[in-house]
Design a protein around this motif. Structure first.
Motif: not given
Ligand SMILES: C[S@@+](CC[C@H](N)C(=O)[O-])C[C@H]1O[C@@H](n2cnc3c(N)ncnc32)[C@H](O)[C@@H]1O
Length: 615
Positions: A180-183, A198-200, A207, A224, A227-229, A611
């Motif tokens: 779910s949304d980490s916020r 491991d944030p984006p 993603y 969603w 909500d994507e960061i 990355r």
């Molecule tokens: C760097 S990746 C994580 C990769 C993971 N650690 C792996 O090795 O497969 C960051 C992830 O954060 C997700 N993300 C983006 N916005 C988000 C949000 N609001 N809440 C939770 N996750 C989110 C992205 O979709 C992506 O899957």
């Protein structure tokens, strides 16, 4: 076109190939009759199973481009099903229907399905060696696709999965996986023992766009994306939005963690910009850097070509630990608790104003106020103090024009909306009169200096040290951190090399020049002057730098790696070269050329942020 077949009911030859232009007449005839015949049959029939027909990213029908991963010609499919040949679409849909009816191991089978989904698509490129490959991180459809045998790939993937599964010893536990949304976490405050995140990072991996095809096939929620960061120009998601959303997510981590517990943050970047930003975000969320003797890295098994050949990109993923402080544990930054008496409060708040305006000259009052308030643990205390008085004790107000366009100011009007009040540090505030803070900066610079010396001693081929190495050292080894950002601190003590790395002063003279510049608050002065120019603030004649001063500032900028500032000072700072001696004029011209050249070089290098993806 090439058909590669396997005869499964005993006919010979068991395995063979035939082409549309096969030299063998019989093969050509069979190709036409059976291979093309089969494709014709498939084409004319309707697939009797469900498969996703969603418009990519739910983009409007009339709009061709659906996202930043859309490319004319190579990634311009409109709907999810268009990414597949009808033959494979049929096979995938049939597999999915059977799997969805299976109760036992359904998730396991769906996982297998997702593992071969892209390989079954038109993205699978046919290579000379006869092997199909796809490019990760894009939706690239090659000219010649390799249409795989879905059943065979599924079988192989199942085998791999089973052998992997047999090695997992943990079969049952009290695990809960939630996406779910980490916020907005539905987790009680101060209840979590540890967070690994491991944030984006900004715009590196899209993603949301890249998951869309999987999500539609699995019939998951595909709405969603708000909500994507992420930074995504197509969806108007800016770097500022990324920063705001990351801040919300990290604040939420802070909320749910128990005091004294840690969050480990994975970092894959060498980009100065984001390093500093992430540090800021974590500090603003309230975290303090956890002291450890050694940094932890995750070594990625595969390296990109860049990682092999350049020393500038990440070679490993860094894990940084931050801790939610226990009550009463002071963070490095100035913390207002609301319990101070009026004088102490005034002093602390004034320091915040000073720090903030030093870093952001020309800010508006509301931004400065927000900064002060956001550092208070107990909000609402500001009312008890006179913020205006406080602000005026450290800064001065300047009315600047509101610009209609880049060059054209708004017409004056009675409501005064053609002007905006900006605040700049007073002349007297440009030099740091805070002994404790000065001492903290000196100690930090000393430690960094020792690190530089040691590093360069061990790497005699290097002229300087990359910022990311310094930053790594700084967060772990400099425990009592100065309030200024490392990026602001470094130019006050060290020099940059042609490669943009950092080095120690090379002579007594260079050392003296830095000391002098610090004593006169040169860094803050230049920053303030440039902000005043950019914001169109009126600068009284006595506060304008003389031509000789400007020449000196430009030299300072060149030597401190502040090329943008150096270039701006020369071009926009009001320098009158005629007023300079010939020698100074030649010097300043040369300094300017270096700044311009370094900027051009930086611009032509690929953006180093976030990355890197494989292939
Ligand atoms: C760097 S990746 C994580 C990769 C993971 N650690 C792996 O090795 O497969 C960051 C992830 O954060 C997700 N993300 C983006 N916005 C988000 C949000 N609001 N809440 C939770 N996750 C989110 C992205 O979709 C992506 O899957």
């Amino acid at each position: 076109m090439l058909a590669s077949y396997l005869c499964e009911n005993g006919c010979t030859p068991k395995r063979g190939e035939r082409r549309h232009n096969d030299p063998d007449e019989k093969k050509r005839e069979y190709f036409e009759k059976y291979d093309l015949g089969k494709i014709r049959e498939i084409k004319e029939s309707e697939i009797p199973y469900w498969y996703p027909k969603d418009r990519m990213m739910h983009a409007p029908e009339e709009q061709e481009c659906w996202g930043v991963k859309w490319r004319a010609g190579t990634s311009n499919f409109r709907t999810v099903d268009e990414l597949f040949t009808k033959r494979n679409l049929w096979a995938l849909a049939a597999y999915l229907e059977t799997t969805n009816k299976t109760e036992l191991f359904q998730d396991f089978l769906l996982f297998v399905f997702t593992s071969i989904l892209f390989k079954s698509s038109r993205m699978m490129a046919h290579n000379k060696d006869g092997i199909g490959r796809i490019q990760k991180g894009t939706y690239y459809i090659p000219q010649i696709s390799h249409d795989i045998h879905v059943g065979k790939f599924m079988q192989e993937a199942l085998g791999d999965m089973l052998s992997g599964y047999s090695q997992i010893t943990l079969k049952k536990s009290n695990l809960l996986i939630s996406s779910s949304d980490s916020r907005v976490l539905r987790i009680p405050t101060s209840s979590v023992d540890y967070i690994f995140t491991d944030p984006p990072y900004a715009d590196t991996v899209q993603y949301g766009e890249l998951n869309f095809v999987w999500e539609t096939w699995l019939d998951l929620d595909t709405n969603w994306h708000d909500d994507e960061i992420i930074v995504n120009a197509f969806r108007d998601k800016t770097e500022k939005d990324w920063e705001t959303m990351m801040m919300q997510a990290m604040t939420e981590c802070y909320r749910v963690l128990k005091p004294g517990r840690c969050v480990s943050l994975c970092y894959h970047d060498t980009s100065e910009g984001t390093w500093a930003l992430v540090q800021d975000i974590m500090a603003q969320a309230g975290f303090i850097v956890e002291k450890t003797d050694q940094a932890v890295y995750i070594n990625s098994a595969t390296k990109t070509t860049n990682q092999y050949f350049s020393d500038k990109v990440t070679k490993r993923d860094l894990v940084i630990n931050f801790r939610k402080p226990k009550p009463g544990e002071a963070a490095a930054a100035i913390l207002l608790t609301g319990d101070e008496d009026k004088t102490t409060f005034g002093e602390k708040a004034r320091r915040i104003v000073r720090d903030y305006l030093g870093a952001h000259p020309g800010s508006t009052k509301d931004r400065i106020y927000d900064e002060v308030v956001s550092r208070m643990v107990r909000k609402g205390q500001m009312e008890a103090h006179n913020f205006d008085e406080l602000l005026r004790s450290a800064a001065e107000e300047v009315k600047t024009p509101v610009m209609k366009t880049l060059f054209e100011p708004e017409e004056p009007n009675l409501f005064g909306t053609h002007e905006i009040s900006r605040w700049y540090l007073k002349e007297t505030e440009l030099v740091l009169h805070d002994d404790a803070e000065n001492a903290r900066e000196e100690v930090a610079a000393e430690k960094i200096g020792a690190f530089l010396k040691d590093f360069l001693g061990k790497n005699p081929g290097d002229e300087g040290v990359h910022y990311s190495n310094l930053f790594e050292f700084y967060i772990y080894a400099v425990t009592d951190k100065p309030r200024r950002q490392l990026t602001d601190l470094l130019p006050d003590y060290f020099y940059t090399t042609e490669k943009g790395t950092w080095r120690l002063p090379a002579s007594e003279e260079e050392e003296r020049a830095k000391r002098d510049a610090r004593a006169r608050g040169l860094g803050r002065r230049v920053k303030r002057y440039l902000a005043q120019l950019a914001q169109g603030a009126f600068i009284p004649e006595q506060e304008r730098p003389s031509d000789a001063t400007l020449a000196e500032w430009i030299r300072h900028c060149k030597r401190a790696g502040l090329y943008e500032q150096g270039k701006l000072l020369f071009e926009k700072g009001g320098l009158n070269p005629d007023a300079l001696s010939e020698e100074t004029m030649v010097d300043v011209e040369e300094d300017y050329q270096v700044c311009a050249r370094m900027l051009a070089r930086e611009a032509s290098e690929p953006k180093r942020r976030g990355r890197r993806t494989e292939e």
